[in-house]
Design an enzyme around this catalytic site. Structure first.
Site, PDB file in Angstrom:
ATOM      1  N   LYS A 189      36.203  55.206  36.211  1.00  0.00           N
ATOM      2  CA  LYS A 189      37.277  55.190  37.209  1.00  0.00           C
ATOM      3  C   LYS A 189      38.636  55.024  36.542  1.00  0.00           C
ATOM      4  CE  LYS A 189      34.376  53.228  40.875  1.00  0.00           C
ATOM      5  NZ  LYS A 189      34.114  52.029  41.705  1.00  0.00           N
ATOM      6  N   GLU A 243      22.240  52.866  37.340  1.00  0.00           N
ATOM      7  CA  GLU A 243      23.493  52.115  37.363  1.00  0.00           C
ATOM      8  C   GLU A 243      23.261  50.640  37.028  1.00  0.00           C
ATOM      9  OE1 GLU A 243      27.398  51.882  40.208  1.00  0.00           O
ATOM     10  OE2 GLU A 243      25.459  51.795  41.201  1.00  0.00           O
ATOM     11  N   HIS A 278       6.710  71.782  41.460  1.00  0.00           N
ATOM     12  CA  HIS A 278       6.397  72.958  40.643  1.00  0.00           C
ATOM     13  C   HIS A 278       7.537  73.299  39.699  1.00  0.00           C
ATOM     14  CE1 HIS A 278       2.610  73.722  42.612  1.00  0.00           C
ATOM     15  NE2 HIS A 278       3.194  73.603  43.788  1.00  0.00           N
TER      16      HIS A 278
END
Length: 283
Positions: free
Chosen positions: A213, A81, A110
């Site tokens: 947003k 971010e 793994h």
């Protein structure tokens, strides 16, 4: 370390005073101008070296402690971010960023360590090493405990990567407690700020997040308009899009109608190809 994070931490019973004390101690040591004595500056320089200062490689976070399970996810949010920016401070397009992924070792490694060692070399690893095994350290062999196995996996994985010219760095802490968590958070936060200075971007604003947003708000506004024009007469998404004045958003209108129908807020009358499927008001 603001109220946004400390309040839920306190509600979960975490020692936020110890977290703040650890962060304050790290903050003090990372203010030194001597690079070799500043752990956040060294971390930022290693990121710059490993990625060419342009995000050429991904960062894999491997903490070897179950209690640090969420650390890689937090660092993903913090780093991506903050550093994922289209423009630099001069307004030039640079498309900067540093991709972060990972999980705890050794069980989760793994899932991807095979590619890390033998696949495309497009990453560097940050190992988090914890010295104290804690109360769950159980004897497995006469001189070997479960904590020894975990520590052995860390060192062995690091050696295996090094043998194939894979780069890594290791951060060692004595134990995992609230103070250590506060220290680690402050360490990486300061490193992000210093790395951003090295590559000339602003780490402290998130226009991409805001754009997401705003786009979500526009979709919800579109859904309100769709709900207002739905009637008993079946119509296609294209017809409804034209009625609400959004003919360029037919695909989005269809997706919204599909979701509304699945949740009983619209009726799917005549299913077929997306351009021919018809919807009506809920029955």
């Amino acid at each position: 370390m603001s109220a946004v994070g400390l309040l839920p931490a306190a509600l979960q019973g975490l020692d936020i005073d110890a977290m703040l004390a650890g962060a304050a101690a790290c903050d003090e040591v990372t203010r030194t101008h001597e690079t070799m004595k500043n752990p956040s500056a060294l971390l930022a320089l290693m990121w710059y070296y490993a990625t060419g200062g342009s995000g050429e490689k991904d960062m894999v976070i491997l903490p070897y402690k179950d209690r640090l399970l969420l650390l890689s996810r937090y660092l993903q949010q913090l780093i991506m971010e903050s550093l994922g920016k289209r423009f630099d401070l001069a307004g030039r397009r640079v498309d900067q960023g540093l991709t972060v992924y990972g999980n705890k070792g050794s069980t989760d490694q793994h899932a991807y360590v095979q590619q890390l060692r033998d696949g495309v070399n497009n990453f560097f690893v940050t190992f988090i090493r914890v010295l104290e095994s804690g109360g769950g350290d159980l004897p497995v062999e006469r001189t070997i405990t479960s904590g020894d196995y975990l520590h052995g996996f860390l060192l062995g994985t690091r050696d295996a990567l090094y043998e194939n010219d894979r780069e890594s760095m290791t951060i060692t802490v004595r134990r995992v407690d609230a103070r250590t968590i506060g220290t680690l958070i402050a360490l990486f936060e300061r490193a992000v700020g210093l790395y951003a200075s090295l590559i000339g971007i602003n780490a402290y604003h998130q226009p991409g997040v805001e754009a997401g947003k705003r786009a979500a708000a526009a979709i919800l506004e579109l859904q309100t308009k769709i709900a207002e024009v739905l009637s008993s007469a079946p119509r296609t998404a294209g017809e409804i899009a034209g009625e609400i004045g959004a003919p360029e958003s037919v695909e989005t209108v269809y997706a919204v109608l599909e979701h509304m129908a699945a949740n009983g807020r619209a009726t799917l009358v005549d299913p077929g190809s997306p351009d021919k499927t018809t919807f009506a008001a809920p029955q």
